[in-house]
Design a protein around this motif. Structure first.
Motif, PDB file in Angstrom:
ATOM      1  N   LEU A 176       0.515  -1.150   0.277  1.00  0.00           N
ATOM      2  CA  LEU A 176       0.353   0.116   0.068  1.00  0.00           C
ATOM      3  C   LEU A 176       0.750   1.165   0.031  1.00  0.00           C
ATOM      4  CD1 LEU A 176      -2.210  -1.509   3.189  1.00  0.00           C
ATOM      5  CD2 LEU A 176      -2.593  -1.718   0.265  1.00  0.00           C
ATOM      6  N   PHE A 177       0.860   2.197  -0.865  1.00  0.00           N
ATOM      7  CA  PHE A 177       1.510   3.505  -1.385  1.00  0.00           C
ATOM      8  C   PHE A 177       0.959   5.016  -1.170  1.00  0.00           C
ATOM      9  CE2 PHE A 177       2.070   0.182  -4.334  1.00  0.00           C
ATOM     10  CZ  PHE A 177       1.538   1.695  -5.567  1.00  0.00           C
ATOM     11  N   TRP A 178       1.559   5.536  -0.946  1.00  0.00           N
ATOM     12  CA  TRP A 178       0.815   7.038  -1.661  1.00  0.00           C
ATOM     13  C   TRP A 178       2.220   8.000  -1.313  1.00  0.00           C
ATOM     14  CZ3 TRP A 178      -1.441   3.905   1.963  1.00  0.00           C
ATOM     15  CH2 TRP A 178      -2.088   4.045   2.725  1.00  0.00           C
ATOM     16  N   HIS A 179       1.479   9.112  -2.413  1.00  0.00           N
ATOM     17  CA  HIS A 179       3.053  10.259  -2.121  1.00  0.00           C
ATOM     18  C   HIS A 179       2.065  11.395  -1.301  1.00  0.00           C
ATOM     19  CE1 HIS A 179       4.539   9.207  -5.974  1.00  0.00           C
ATOM     20  NE2 HIS A 179       2.685   9.255  -6.732  1.00  0.00           N
ATOM     21  N   LEU A 180       3.328  11.899  -0.537  1.00  0.00           N
ATOM     22  CA  LEU A 180       2.952  12.802   0.459  1.00  0.00           C
ATOM     23  C   LEU A 180       3.971  13.539  -0.606  1.00  0.00           C
ATOM     24  CD1 LEU A 180       3.882  11.155   3.545  1.00  0.00           C
ATOM     25  CD2 LEU A 180       1.884  12.056   2.372  1.00  0.00           C
ATOM     26  N   PHE A 181       2.648  15.461  -1.277  1.00  0.00           N
ATOM     27  CA  PHE A 181       3.525  16.215  -1.705  1.00  0.00           C
ATOM     28  C   PHE A 181       3.462  17.563  -1.092  1.00  0.00           C
ATOM     29  CE2 PHE A 181      -0.868  16.074  -3.402  1.00  0.00           C
ATOM     30  CZ  PHE A 181      -0.827  16.893  -3.640  1.00  0.00           C
ATOM     31  N   VAL A 182       4.879  18.555  -0.761  1.00  0.00           N
ATOM     32  CA  VAL A 182       4.718  19.364  -0.119  1.00  0.00           C
ATOM     33  C   VAL A 182       5.030  20.446  -0.664  1.00  0.00           C
ATOM     34  CG1 VAL A 182       5.677  20.740   2.018  1.00  0.00           C
ATOM     35  CG2 VAL A 182       5.317  17.931   1.943  1.00  0.00           C
ATOM     36  N   PRO A 183       4.452  20.877  -1.451  1.00  0.00           N
ATOM     37  CA  PRO A 183       4.342  22.605  -2.514  1.00  0.00           C
ATOM     38  C   PRO A 183       5.052  23.528  -1.499  1.00  0.00           C
ATOM     39  CG  PRO A 183       2.138  22.171  -2.089  1.00  0.00           C
ATOM     40  CD  PRO A 183       2.971  20.925  -1.363  1.00  0.00           C
ATOM     41  N   PRO A 184       5.524  24.283  -2.391  1.00  0.00           N
ATOM     42  CA  PRO A 184       6.593  25.438  -1.165  1.00  0.00           C
ATOM     43  C   PRO A 184       5.126  25.867  -0.653  1.00  0.00           C
ATOM     44  CG  PRO A 184       7.074  25.796  -3.512  1.00  0.00           C
ATOM     45  CD  PRO A 184       6.370  24.606  -3.592  1.00  0.00           C
TER      46      PRO A 184
ATOM     47  N   ILE B  60       2.240  30.604  -8.266  1.00  0.00           N
ATOM     48  CA  ILE B  60       3.132  30.895  -8.961  1.00  0.00           C
ATOM     49  C   ILE B  60       3.820  31.463 -10.085  1.00  0.00           C
ATOM     50  CG2 ILE B  60       3.482  28.594 -10.468  1.00  0.00           C
ATOM     51  CD1 ILE B  60       1.145  27.318  -9.490  1.00  0.00           C
ATOM     52  N   ASP B  61       2.929  32.793 -10.130  1.00  0.00           N
ATOM     53  CA  ASP B  61       2.962  33.398 -11.674  1.00  0.00           C
ATOM     54  C   ASP B  61       4.262  34.574 -10.846  1.00  0.00           C
ATOM     55  OD1 ASP B  61       1.367  32.436 -13.425  1.00  0.00           O
ATOM     56  OD2 ASP B  61       0.616  34.162 -13.044  1.00  0.00           O
ATOM     57  N   ALA B  62       3.987  34.741  -9.745  1.00  0.00           N
ATOM     58  CA  ALA B  62       4.432  35.475  -9.203  1.00  0.00           C
ATOM     59  C   ALA B  62       6.092  35.421  -8.386  1.00  0.00           C
ATOM     60  CB  ALA B  62       4.344  36.042  -7.505  1.00  0.00           C
ATOM     61  N   ARG B  63       5.947  33.691  -8.715  1.00  0.00           N
ATOM     62  CA  ARG B  63       7.180  33.147  -8.215  1.00  0.00           C
ATOM     63  C   ARG B  63       8.367  32.899  -9.555  1.00  0.00           C
ATOM     64  NH1 ARG B  63       8.973  29.335  -4.406  1.00  0.00           N
ATOM     65  NH2 ARG B  63       8.037  29.430  -2.923  1.00  0.00           N
ATOM     66  N   GLY B  64       7.794  33.385 -10.623  1.00  0.00           N
ATOM     67  CA  GLY B  64       8.253  33.197 -11.976  1.00  0.00           C
ATOM     68  C   GLY B  64       7.878  32.009 -13.347  1.00  0.00           C
ATOM     69  N   GLY B  65       6.826  31.838 -12.376  1.00  0.00           N
ATOM     70  CA  GLY B  65       6.071  30.711 -13.367  1.00  0.00           C
ATOM     71  C   GLY B  65       6.052  29.338 -12.773  1.00  0.00           C
TER      72      GLY B  65
ATOM     73  N   TYR C  80       7.205  21.726 -11.308  1.00  0.00           N
ATOM     74  CA  TYR C  80       6.579  21.869 -12.065  1.00  0.00           C
ATOM     75  C   TYR C  80       6.081  23.748 -12.757  1.00  0.00           C
ATOM     76  CZ  TYR C  80       4.095  18.105  -9.770  1.00  0.00           C
ATOM     77  OH  TYR C  80       3.729  17.233  -9.655  1.00  0.00           O
ATOM     78  N   THR C  81       6.070  23.985 -14.033  1.00  0.00           N
ATOM     79  CA  THR C  81       5.662  25.020 -14.547  1.00  0.00           C
ATOM     80  C   THR C  81       3.941  25.068 -13.786  1.00  0.00           C
ATOM     81  OG1 THR C  81       4.108  23.790 -16.490  1.00  0.00           O
ATOM     82  CG2 THR C  81       6.961  24.783 -16.565  1.00  0.00           C
ATOM     83  N   ARG C  82       3.705  26.461 -14.187  1.00  0.00           N
ATOM     84  CA  ARG C  82       2.299  26.976 -13.111  1.00  0.00           C
ATOM     85  C   ARG C  82       1.800  25.851 -14.014  1.00  0.00           C
ATOM     86  NH1 ARG C  82      -1.812  29.855 -15.366  1.00  0.00           N
ATOM     87  NH2 ARG C  82      -2.742  31.361 -14.512  1.00  0.00           N
ATOM     88  N   ASP C  83       1.411  25.524 -15.949  1.00  0.00           N
ATOM     89  CA  ASP C  83       0.261  25.165 -16.780  1.00  0.00           C
ATOM     90  C   ASP C  83       0.273  23.686 -16.193  1.00  0.00           C
ATOM     91  OD1 ASP C  83      -0.318  27.113 -17.988  1.00  0.00           O
ATOM     92  OD2 ASP C  83       0.971  26.670 -19.664  1.00  0.00           O
ATOM     93  N   GLU C  84       1.432  23.183 -15.457  1.00  0.00           N
ATOM     94  CA  GLU C  84       1.759  21.612 -15.549  1.00  0.00           C
ATOM     95  C   GLU C  84       0.988  21.473 -14.015  1.00  0.00           C
ATOM     96  OE1 GLU C  84       5.947  20.056 -17.378  1.00  0.00           O
ATOM     97  OE2 GLU C  84       5.425  21.061 -15.374  1.00  0.00           O
TER      98      GLU C  84
END
Length: 256
Positions: free
Chosen positions: A135-143, A235-240, A201-205
């Motif tokens: 059993l497995f999961w992604h733990l993702f931590v964006p800024p 995300i745009d404020a971070r340069g996209g 990641y890009t903004r669109d992704e």
């Protein structure tokens, strides 16, 4: 304060991911190669619970495994079939193994949608002696600023949602799910492995990924747009673009 329902009780959400199966398959991250190797080492015959569009199944197939998927959403199942995966449509708790057994039963990013006790019993029945439950999961931590923007926008746009997003998931976030499922079963003590990685990641992704989360699969176009607009602005404020930290956690237990 009312008690929030457990994920497996949210059946409409659990069966909603096929609303855009193509986006789901495109945007959802794959699993670390070392994790897939660990599962493939259990044996050739694998049952993939909540297989979705077949992301895990295809990675295991590339390692030489024969994979059967079980998926409650016909739309997701159909997409997986177009990619060559054999899928049977059913909630795992009601699925009929018809006497078939497997070397491994795996669930990527899906076991929290399974009723714990019934799911564990079903997995034990489907496994050969000594077989592996993975059993497995992604733990993702964006800024932090991106996570905060998402949380605030989601609460404003979808205040009635029973799904609450944890901005800082810990490594033990899914341990209670696993322990509850395995309590009182013949499975051995689960072992835990962590796989750390990063994705740029890009903004669109990233805005392509967000609608594949359970909280956004059953909302109106206006609600979804409000959330994506707020996150996109940050995300745009971070340069996209930005880097997201991931930890993929794998729990394995042997069928005694």
């Amino acid at each position: 304060m009312p008690t929030l329902p457990e994920p497996h009780q949210l059946r409409q959400t659990a069966e909603s991911f096929g609303v855009d199966a193509e986006r789901y398959d495109r945007a959802r991250p794959r699993y670390p190669a070392a994790l897939i190797d660990r599962l493939a080492a259990a044996g050739r015959d694998v049952l993939d619970v909540g297989c979705g569009t077949g992301i895990v199944a295809r990675q295991l197939r590339d390692r030489g495994c024969a994979v059967l998927g079980v998926e409650p959403d016909e739309r997701m199942a159909q997409f997986a079939r177009t990619r060559g995966i054999d899928v049977e449509v059913a909630a795992f708790e009601q699925w009929d193994a018809k006497g078939r057994t497997f070397d491994a039963v795996v669930a990527g990013q899906s076991w929290h949608w399974v009723e714990p006790a019934r799911g564990a019993r079903k997995a034990a029945e489907a496994l050969r002696p000594g077989g592996l439950l993975g059993l497995f999961w992604h733990l993702f931590v964006p800024p932090e600023d991106i996570a905060a923007a998402f949380g605030e926008a989601f609460r404003k746009a979808v205040p009635e949602s029973p799904i609450k997003f944890n901005r800082t998931p810990t490594r033990d976030a899914y341990r209670p799910v696993v322990e509850k499922a395995l309590a009182g079963t013949e499975f051995g003590e689960p072992e835990v492995q962590f796989y750390e990685w990063h994705h740029d990641y890009t903004r669109d992704e990233y805005l392509d990924l967000l609608p594949t989360q359970g909280g956004l699969t059953r909302v109106s176009d206006e609600q979804r747009a409000a959330v994506l607009t707020a996150v996109g602005a940050v995300i745009d404020a971070r340069g996209g673009q930005f880097t997201c930290d991931y930890t993929t956690v794998l729990f394995t237990a042997e069928n005694r």
